[in-house]
Design an enzyme around this catalytic site. Structure first.
Site, PDB file in Angstrom:
ATOM      1  N   ARG A 334       0.650  -1.117   0.026  1.00 25.55           N
ATOM      2  CA  ARG A 334       0.005  -0.059   0.134  1.00 25.55           C
ATOM      3  C   ARG A 334       0.933   1.190   0.069  1.00 25.55           C
ATOM      4  O   ARG A 334       1.975   1.280   0.846  1.00 25.55           O
ATOM      5  CB  ARG A 334      -0.812  -0.131   1.221  1.00 25.55           C
ATOM      6  N   GLU A 422     -12.250   2.189   1.562  1.00 24.03           N
ATOM      7  CA  GLU A 422     -12.530   2.679   2.914  1.00 24.03           C
ATOM      8  C   GLU A 422     -13.310   3.797   3.038  1.00 24.03           C
ATOM      9  O   GLU A 422     -13.756   4.064   4.247  1.00 24.03           O
ATOM     10  CB  GLU A 422     -11.099   3.460   3.383  1.00 24.03           C
ATOM     11  N   ASN A 445     -11.569  -0.813   8.794  1.00 22.72           N
ATOM     12  CA  ASN A 445     -11.338   0.019   9.942  1.00 22.72           C
ATOM     13  C   ASN A 445     -11.824   1.499   9.613  1.00 22.72           C
ATOM     14  O   ASN A 445     -12.810   2.026  10.353  1.00 22.72           O
ATOM     15  CB  ASN A 445      -9.921   0.122  10.505  1.00 22.72           C
ATOM     16  N   ASP A 446     -11.249   1.860   8.447  1.00 23.46           N
ATOM     17  CA  ASP A 446     -11.734   3.201   8.010  1.00 23.46           C
ATOM     18  C   ASP A 446     -13.320   3.099   7.384  1.00 23.46           C
ATOM     19  O   ASP A 446     -13.844   4.306   7.487  1.00 23.46           O
ATOM     20  CB  ASP A 446     -10.877   3.662   7.063  1.00 23.46           C
ATOM     21  N   CYS A 493      -8.878  -6.159   4.260  1.00 25.31           N
ATOM     22  CA  CYS A 493      -7.509  -6.215   5.051  1.00 25.31           C
ATOM     23  C   CYS A 493      -7.657  -5.537   6.176  1.00 25.31           C
ATOM     24  O   CYS A 493      -6.770  -5.246   7.021  1.00 25.31           O
ATOM     25  CB  CYS A 493      -6.258  -5.612   4.105  1.00 25.31           C
TER      26      CYS A 493
HETATM   27  C1  PEP Z   1      -8.334  -0.199   7.238  1.00 30.20           C
HETATM   28  O1  PEP Z   1      -8.868   1.349   7.384  1.00 30.20           O
HETATM   29  O2  PEP Z   1      -9.181  -1.070   7.453  1.00 30.20           O
HETATM   30  C2  PEP Z   1      -7.118  -0.412   6.905  1.00 30.20           C
HETATM   31  C3  PEP Z   1      -6.775  -1.635   6.593  1.00 30.20           C
HETATM   32  O3  PEP Z   1      -6.121   0.443   6.884  1.00 30.20           O
HETATM   33  P1  PEP Z   1      -5.445   1.108   8.086  1.00 30.20           P
HETATM   34  O4  PEP Z   1      -5.871   0.549   9.465  1.00 30.20           O
HETATM   35  O5  PEP Z   1      -3.938   1.111   8.218  1.00 30.20           O
HETATM   36  O6  PEP Z   1      -6.188   2.681   8.088  1.00 30.20           O
HETATM   37 MG    MG Z   2      -7.319   2.535   6.440  1.00 23.24          MG
END
Ligand code: PEP
Ligand code: MG
Length: 566
Positions: A334, A422, A445-446, A493
Site C-alpha cells: 500500500r 475505505e 477500519n476506516d 484487509c
Molecule cells: C483499514 O482502514 O481498514 C485499513 C486496513 O487501513 P488502516 O488500518 O491502516 O487505516
Molecule cells: Mg485505513
C-alpha cells in the site's frame, strides 16, 4: 457495598465488544473503589502551603518510582504503559498546576484532583488517542492520592482463585500487572478493542470483552461465562452450558493449531488467507504462520520516525525486505497512508480541524509533488531486483478519477494497480472505480469509521465502529458484488478480516481474500475450513436483514457454529 443481583431472565446475558478471543467460566472480582476527596475543608494557611507542596512531590515521586520499578520487571506493551505512567507521575506541567492551586489555599489532594480534571478535559477535547491518556492520568492521580492519604495503592485485588475481573475501565497500570493465572477473563464497561486495556489483555492472553452494557448487574463473586470472541457474558450459567462452551472453545483452539492452509471452506471454495505486515522484520516473523502472502504492507509505518523523506534507495531497501520474505507469493504494497492517526513528519501536513476527513492517504499524493512517483519508483526497483511484480494499492480512494490517476503511473512501471475501499462513496461507486484498476481491498477500519461517522480511535464509540455494523456489511457486499461483475478480486484487509466468524460472512459475500495480523491467521483459516460456502452465503445474507451488530453476530453464529444456546 454489594451490588444488586439481576432480577429477571432477560438480563442474564450481557453484550459488549469482543476484544480478546477465548471462553472462560469463573466467579467475578471487582477493583477496590477509588479514594474520595473531602472538598469541604478549610483553606490551608499560607505558612503550611509549602509543606503541602512537599507532601505532593514526595507522594508523586514514590508513585513514579514504584511504576518505574514495575516497568523494569515487565515486557512489551505492559512495560511501555508502566514507563509512560511513571513519566506521567513526574510530569512537571501537571504537578505545577497542582502546586499553583495549593498556592491558592487548596489541600494537596484537592489540588491534584483539580489539576487532573483540567488535564483530562484537555485530553478529551483533543480527542483520538489523547483521550485515552485521560484514563492513565486518573489512575496515576488515584495512586498519588492513596500515597498522600497513607492508604494502600488502589486497584484490583489479588484473587484467591481463578476469576473474571469486572470493572468500569481498567487503569493501564493495573492491566499491566494482571496475573493471567488468576485473572482468567476481563470485562469492562468502557474502552474499545484498541484501548490499552485490550492491548495488554491481548498480550497477556486474557479473554476480554469491552464496552459491556449493564456491567453493574454483576455482583462480585457471581459466576460468569465470558466469550471474548463474541463479546457475550452469561450470568449465573448452569454448569453444563459453561462446560460445553469451554470445551467447544478448546476444540476450536486445537483446530487452529493444526491448520496449515491454504485458505478454503470445507467444500473447497478458495479464499486466500494473507497477512498484514509493516516492515521486513514483521514479514520474516509472519513467515511462521501459514499465510499465502501479504495482503497489506502498510509502508507508512516504516517511516513514522523520519524527519525527511526517505530516498528512493532507502525505500527500495525496505520494500525489498518484504518482497524477499515472500519470494513466490502475492504481496500487496500500500502506498503511503499518511495523515490523521498516522502523520508523517516529512509530509507537510497542514493544520486541519478534522484530519480524518482532511488531506490524508492518496489525497496527499495527489498534492505533494513527486511523493507518489518516487515511492512507485522504489517499489518498481525493489520488484525488478526481486523478479516478480507486486500489487500496489492506494489508500483512501474516493472517486473513479482518483483510481484512474493512480492506476496509470502504477501500470507504467509494470506493477499491478489496485485501490483500498475505505470511504463509503468508493464502496457505492466500486464498479466505476474497479473499471480502472485490477483489484480492490476493503479497509473495514476506516470504512466503519466513515460509514458510522465515528472516530475509530474513540473508546467511547467502539460499538459504532464495529465491523459487524449492518451498514458496513452492506457496503462490503456491494463492493464484492461489483468485483464479481467485473471479474476482479476484492479482498478485505481491515480488522474485520481477523474475526473468524466475520471471515466466514465475508467469504459468503464473495470476498476473495482475507488479510489479517499474523496472530489471527490460523483461527481465520481453521474456522473457514469448518463451513461450506453455502452456509457462508446464508450467514452473509442473514446479516443484511439485521439492524445492529449484536443481531448480525447472533444470526451468523447460529448458521456458522450452530450455537444459539446462549
Ligand atoms: C483499514 O482502514 O481498514 C485499513 C486496513 O487501513 P488502516 O488500518 O491502516 O487505516
Ligand atoms: Mg485505513
Amino acid at each position: 457495598m454489594t451490588r444488586p443481583m439481576p432480577k429477571s431472565a432477560d438480563i442474564s446475558t450481557l453484550h459488549g465488544t469482543p476484544a480478546v478471543p477465548g471462553v472462560v467460566a469463573a466467579p467475578t472480582v471487582r477493583p477496590a473503589p477509588r479514594i474520595r476527596i473531602d472538598t469541604d475543608t478549610e483553606p490551608v494557611a499560607v505558612a503550611d502551603r509549602e509543606s503541602e507542596v512537599h507532601a505532593l512531590h514526595r507522594a508523586a515521586r514514590s508513585v513514579a518510582e514504584r511504576l518505574h520499578d514495575r516497568a523494569t520487571t515487565s515486557t512489551g506493551v505492559a512495560a511501555e504503559v508502566l514507563s509512560a505512567n511513571a513519566a506521567m507521575a513526574a510530569d512537571r506541567g501537571w504537578l505545577g498546576t497542582a502546586e499553583d492551586l495549593i498556592g491558592t489555599g487548596m489541600h494537596a489532594a484537592r489540588a491534584l484532583v483539580a489539576a487532573t480534571d483540567q488535564f483530562v478535559d484537555m485530553f478529551r477535547t483533543l480527542g483520538g488517542s489523547m483521550a485515552e491518556r485521560a484514563t492513565d492520568l486518573r489512575d496515576v492521580c488515584d495512586r498519588v492520592l492513596a500515597e498522600l492519604a497513607g492508604t494502600p495503592e488502589p486497584g484490583i485485588p489479588t484473587p484467591e482463585r481463578a476469576s473474571i475481573l469486572v470493572s468500569d475501565d481498567l487503569a493501564p497500570a493495573d492491566a499491566a500487572g494482571l496475573d493471567p493465572n488468576l485473572v482468567v477473563g476481563l470485562a469492562t464497561s468502557l474502552g474499545g478493542p484498541t484501548s490499552h486495556t485490550a492491548i495488554i489483555a491481548r498480550q497477556l492472553g486474557i479473554p476480554c470483552v469491552v464496552a459491556v452494557d449493564g456491567l453493574d448487574e454483576i455482583a462480585a463473586g457471581m459466576k460468569v461465562l465470558l466469550d471474548g470472541s463474541t463479546g457475550r457474558l452469561l450470568l449465573n450459567p448452569d454448569p453444563e452450558t459453561a462446560a460445553r462452551a469451554v470445551t467447544a472453545y478448546c476444540a476450536s483452539v486445537d483446530r487452529t493449531t493444526r491448520w496449515t492452509g491454504p485458505g478454503a471452506t470445507a467444500d473447497g471454495h478458495r479464499v486466500e488467507v494473507l497477512v498484514n505486515v509493516q516492515d521486513g522484520a514483521g514479514a520474516r516473523t509472519a513467515r511462521r504462520v501459514p499465510a499465502e502472502g501479504v495482503g497489506l504492507f502498510r509502508t507508512e509505518l516504516c517511516f513514522l520516525d523520519r524527519e525527511s523523506e526517505p530516498t528512493v534507495e532507502e525505500q527500495m531497501t525496505c520494500y525489498r525486505e518484504v518482497l524477499d520474505a515472500y519470494p513466490e507469493a502475492k504481496v500487496i504494497i500500500r502506498t503511503l497512508d499518511a495523515g490523521s492517526d498516522k502523520p508523517l513528519r516529512f509530509v507537510g501536513h497542514s493544520a486541519e480541524a478534522n484530519p480524518a476527513l482532511g488531506v490524508r492517504g492518496y489525497r496527499i499524493a495527489a498534492r505533494e509533488s513527486g511523493l507518489l512517483e518516487r515511492q512507485l519508483d522504489a517499489v518498481a526497483a525493489a520488484a525488478a531486483d526481486n523478479g516478480h511484480a507486486p500489487w500496489v494499492m492506494a489508500p483512501m480512494i474516493s472517486t473513479a478519477a482518483e483510481a484512474k490517476a493512480f492506476a496509470d503511473p502504477v501500470r507504467a512501471r509494470g506493477l499491478v494497480p489496485g485501490v483500498m475501499i475505505e470511504v463509503p462513496a468508493a464502496a457505492l461507486m466500486a464498479e466505476a472505480i474497479l473499471e480502472h484498476v485490477d483489484f480492490a481491498s476493503i479497509g473495514t477500519n476506516d470504512l466503519a469509521q466513515y460509514t458510522m461517522a465515528a472516530d475509530r480511535m474513540s473508546p467511547r464509540l467502539a460499538s459504532f465502529t464495529d465491523p459487524w455494523q449492518p451498514a458496513v456489511l452492506d457496503l462490503v457486499a456491494r463492493t464484492s458484488a461489483a468485483g464479481h461483475r467485473l471479474g476482479k478480486p476484492v479482498g478485505v484487509c481491515g480488522e474485520g478480516a481477523a474475526d473468524p466468524l466475520l471471515a466466514c460472512v465475508l467469504a459468503g459475500f464473495g470476498i476473495t481474500s482475507l488479510s489479517a495480523a499474523a496472530t489471527a491467521i490460523a483461527a481465520v483459516g481453521a474456522t473457514l475450513a469448518t463451513v461450506t460456502i453455502d452456509d457462508c452465503r446464508r450467514a452473509a445474507a442473514a446479516t443484511l436483514s439485521t439492524t445492529d451488530p449484536r443481531a448480525a453476530r447472533a444470526v451468523a453464529r447460529s448458521i456458522i457454529v450452530g450455537d444459539a444456546s446462549w
